[in-house]
Design a protein around this motif. Sequence first.
Motif, PDB file in Angstrom:
ATOM      1  N   ASP A 383      41.569  24.141  25.454  1.00  0.00           N
ATOM      2  CA  ASP A 383      41.280  22.630  25.207  1.00  0.00           C
ATOM      3  C   ASP A 383      40.359  22.256  26.368  1.00  0.00           C
ATOM      4  OD1 ASP A 383      42.503  22.218  22.923  1.00  0.00           O
ATOM      5  OD2 ASP A 383      44.360  21.262  23.855  1.00  0.00           O
ATOM      6  N   ASN A 384      40.550  22.801  27.658  1.00  0.00           N
ATOM      7  CA  ASN A 384      39.834  22.650  28.664  1.00  0.00           C
ATOM      8  C   ASN A 384      39.984  23.943  29.708  1.00  0.00           C
ATOM      9  OD1 ASN A 384      38.579  21.484  30.937  1.00  0.00           O
ATOM     10  ND2 ASN A 384      40.577  20.888  31.892  1.00  0.00           N
ATOM     11  N   PRO A 385      39.147  25.373  29.210  1.00  0.00           N
ATOM     12  CA  PRO A 385      39.414  26.203  29.707  1.00  0.00           C
ATOM     13  C   PRO A 385      38.740  26.402  31.234  1.00  0.00           C
ATOM     14  CG  PRO A 385      37.564  26.528  28.290  1.00  0.00           C
ATOM     15  CD  PRO A 385      38.236  25.030  27.938  1.00  0.00           C
ATOM     16  N   VAL A 386      39.625  26.950  32.027  1.00  0.00           N
ATOM     17  CA  VAL A 386      39.405  26.836  33.464  1.00  0.00           C
ATOM     18  C   VAL A 386      39.622  28.358  34.185  1.00  0.00           C
ATOM     19  CG1 VAL A 386      39.723  25.907  35.986  1.00  0.00           C
ATOM     20  CG2 VAL A 386      39.747  24.518  33.868  1.00  0.00           C
ATOM     21  N   LEU A 387      38.925  28.873  35.061  1.00  0.00           N
ATOM     22  CA  LEU A 387      39.024  30.294  35.444  1.00  0.00           C
ATOM     23  C   LEU A 387      39.309  30.157  37.026  1.00  0.00           C
ATOM     24  CD1 LEU A 387      39.337  33.289  35.065  1.00  0.00           C
ATOM     25  CD2 LEU A 387      37.008  33.437  35.345  1.00  0.00           C
ATOM     26  N   TYR A 388      40.397  30.460  37.706  1.00  0.00           N
ATOM     27  CA  TYR A 388      40.431  30.377  39.206  1.00  0.00           C
ATOM     28  C   TYR A 388      40.193  31.835  39.580  1.00  0.00           C
ATOM     29  CZ  TYR A 388      42.498  25.609  38.930  1.00  0.00           C
ATOM     30  OH  TYR A 388      42.666  24.223  38.759  1.00  0.00           O
ATOM     31  N   ILE A 389      39.313  32.089  40.517  1.00  0.00           N
ATOM     32  CA  ILE A 389      38.800  33.388  40.568  1.00  0.00           C
ATOM     33  C   ILE A 389      38.536  33.840  42.270  1.00  0.00           C
ATOM     34  CG2 ILE A 389      36.317  33.209  40.227  1.00  0.00           C
ATOM     35  CD1 ILE A 389      36.841  36.230  38.747  1.00  0.00           C
ATOM     36  N   ALA A 390      38.730  35.033  42.698  1.00  0.00           N
ATOM     37  CA  ALA A 390      38.762  35.425  44.060  1.00  0.00           C
ATOM     38  C   ALA A 390      37.720  36.438  43.916  1.00  0.00           C
ATOM     39  CB  ALA A 390      39.986  35.588  44.661  1.00  0.00           C
ATOM     40  N   ALA A 391      36.926  36.770  44.941  1.00  0.00           N
ATOM     41  CA  ALA A 391      35.818  37.950  44.960  1.00  0.00           C
ATOM     42  C   ALA A 391      36.331  38.795  46.092  1.00  0.00           C
ATOM     43  CB  ALA A 391      34.515  37.468  45.161  1.00  0.00           C
ATOM     44  N   TYR A 392      36.324  40.294  45.723  1.00  0.00           N
ATOM     45  CA  TYR A 392      36.506  41.467  46.692  1.00  0.00           C
ATOM     46  C   TYR A 392      35.324  42.305  46.612  1.00  0.00           C
ATOM     47  CZ  TYR A 392      41.450  39.612  46.870  1.00  0.00           C
ATOM     48  OH  TYR A 392      42.521  38.997  46.897  1.00  0.00           O
ATOM     49  N   ARG A 393      34.992  42.647  47.972  1.00  0.00           N
ATOM     50  CA  ARG A 393      33.898  43.764  48.397  1.00  0.00           C
ATOM     51  C   ARG A 393      34.411  44.868  48.949  1.00  0.00           C
ATOM     52  NH1 ARG A 393      29.960  40.936  50.546  1.00  0.00           N
ATOM     53  NH2 ARG A 393      28.818  40.006  48.348  1.00  0.00           N
ATOM     54  N   GLY A 394      34.202  45.982  48.413  1.00  0.00           N
ATOM     55  CA  GLY A 394      34.470  47.362  49.113  1.00  0.00           C
ATOM     56  C   GLY A 394      34.527  48.286  48.156  1.00  0.00           C
ATOM     57  N   ASP A 395      35.618  49.347  48.719  1.00  0.00           N
ATOM     58  CA  ASP A 395      35.718  50.469  47.932  1.00  0.00           C
ATOM     59  C   ASP A 395      36.934  50.213  46.783  1.00  0.00           C
ATOM     60  OD1 ASP A 395      35.765  53.064  46.921  1.00  0.00           O
ATOM     61  OD2 ASP A 395      36.220  54.063  48.705  1.00  0.00           O
ATOM     62  N   LEU A 396      36.614  50.315  45.675  1.00  0.00           N
ATOM     63  CA  LEU A 396      37.907  50.103  44.690  1.00  0.00           C
ATOM     64  C   LEU A 396      38.731  51.222  44.610  1.00  0.00           C
ATOM     65  CD1 LEU A 396      35.683  48.242  42.053  1.00  0.00           C
ATOM     66  CD2 LEU A 396      37.393  47.138  43.645  1.00  0.00           C
ATOM     67  N   GLY A 397      38.010  52.394  45.229  1.00  0.00           N
ATOM     68  CA  GLY A 397      38.840  53.591  44.881  1.00  0.00           C
ATOM     69  C   GLY A 397      38.924  54.396  43.938  1.00  0.00           C
ATOM     70  N   LEU A 398      37.956  53.874  42.814  1.00  0.00           N
ATOM     71  CA  LEU A 398      37.702  54.525  41.473  1.00  0.00           C
ATOM     72  C   LEU A 398      36.916  55.753  41.570  1.00  0.00           C
ATOM     73  CD1 LEU A 398      36.836  51.359  39.327  1.00  0.00           C
ATOM     74  CD2 LEU A 398      39.139  52.557  39.846  1.00  0.00           C
ATOM     75  N   ASP A 399      36.139  56.000  42.636  1.00  0.00           N
ATOM     76  CA  ASP A 399      35.351  57.195  42.765  1.00  0.00           C
ATOM     77  C   ASP A 399      36.040  58.475  43.184  1.00  0.00           C
ATOM     78  OD1 ASP A 399      33.164  55.514  42.184  1.00  0.00           O
ATOM     79  OD2 ASP A 399      32.380  55.404  44.185  1.00  0.00           O
ATOM     80  N   VAL A 400      37.130  58.047  43.544  1.00  0.00           N
ATOM     81  CA  VAL A 400      38.028  59.502  44.135  1.00  0.00           C
ATOM     82  C   VAL A 400      39.303  59.614  43.313  1.00  0.00           C
ATOM     83  CG1 VAL A 400      37.083  59.308  46.710  1.00  0.00           C
ATOM     84  CG2 VAL A 400      39.126  58.034  45.726  1.00  0.00           C
TER      85      VAL A 400
END
Length: 530
Positions: A383-400
């Motif tokens: 009825d009233n969609p809302v997204l509360y979101i936080a941002a992170y920058r750096g190494d996610l660790g997926l490459d290793v």
Amino acid sequence: MTVVDDRPATADSPPPRRVNPLLALLRNSWRQLTSMRTALILLFLLAVAAVPGSIFPQRSVNRENVAEYFEAHPKLAPAIDRFFAFDVYASPWFAAIYLLLFTSLIGCVLPRLRDHVRALRTVPPDAPKRLDRLPQHAPAERHPEEPAAVAAEIAKHLRRRRFRTRLRETPEGWTVAAEKGYLKETGNLLFHTAMLAVLVGVGFGHWYGWHGNRLLVEGADQGFCNAVTQHDESVLGPRVDAADLPDFCVRMTGFESTFQPSGIPKSFEATVEVSENGGDYRPDRFTVNDPLRLDGANINLIGQGYAPVLRYTDRYGVSQTKIVPFLPTDAMMTSEGVAQFPDVNLDPATGKRDPKLQMGFEGVFLPTGGTDGSATSRFPAEDNPVLYIAAYRGDLGLDVGTPSSVYSLNREQIADGDLKKISGERPYVVRPGEKWTLDDGSTLEFAGTRRFATISIRHDPTQFLMLIGAVLGLAGLMLSLFVHRRRVWFRVVPAASGSTIEAGGLPRTEYPGFGDEFAALTRHIKEGMP
């Protein structure tokens, strides 16, 4: 004086037969195992043994929950794992109780079945000499007809009431013996046989059955095919190989849900397209209590939620779109999830990507947000969609290859400083169609939402056997509880002006209402006599 025994010599008595102690032990053990008391004890133990399976997470159901339990209880988990606390239904002690119960039931059923068949073939016994000593007794009454005719008429009335009857001529006159209630033992044997069928079904279902779970997002581009690699989690029986899974593909084209004003769900329905054995896609639909039945598998709807569509555009203008399922945390569909963008910020001049500039977003989605700014949904529908979101920058660790959940960011990466929060202390609020511009000029757009459904794909080859066993077990239990075995006798002897009729009755099982039934039976027989 010498006494001489002049009695004839007798043959020596044979020596006592020696019994092998081992055979005697085995015979007594078998008698104890196949007794009804032991079967009830084993059934109780089986129920108690299943309790840990509902307390501790099981590897056969969800390995991630088991891993989380090990992390939360690093000392307790290894200790109880030695006793198969996380593999209860595959443990040796559970299998031992299961097999002992199976053996005990077989040992109980077979001798009782033989005795029951013998009882069915045996005619009712003759009337005792003193009918007045029986629990129910009707004194002798005169009747004008001859004893033979009266006895035949009594036997006729009893047969109409489904009594097994036996008419006998005695030196004193005639007797009619009748018995009823054999279905009680039939129901008892049927119940135990049904339990055996259920035990067999559970065992073979475990060997030759399999199941898998999959989170299926709405959209033709989000389908899946039935393969172990495409299941979110799957468990194959010991006799099942991955190549044995049936060939079909499913894609969800729509999902509809309705809710009551209080937020309680009313209905869920998924619309899908299905292709079997490489054929064309055909439309179909299924609901919570009406699974999608395919050749070799059933698809059940077990959950639902929302998947926000997030479009991230890096500082070089390159966009990536991800459809991210957010998992519900309460009945109002307040949902949490993570969107990870590892392949961003690719420098067009060098063609290289800095792993320290990877982006991760962690947020809470509310289908119906409130006006007070709290991160709790007011209603499960959008009825009233809302997204509360936080941002992170750096190494996610997926490459290793650092193991992490797709529904949360790696907390170790955040604690070590490899992944830094760049959105401030308070999360950013974004609604469908809105964009959020970050500190380096990149943007995150909330493009909308799609529905997702959590489905369970199952195959149990003994499902029909277990259904039949459950139905027959219930029918047998009803027969054993509500049918009562009883006997009645009538003695007809000659008298001066015809004959006299005397009756007696004996309940073979506890039957408080037998007195009323006996009185009604004798009254109807006397009233129905010509």
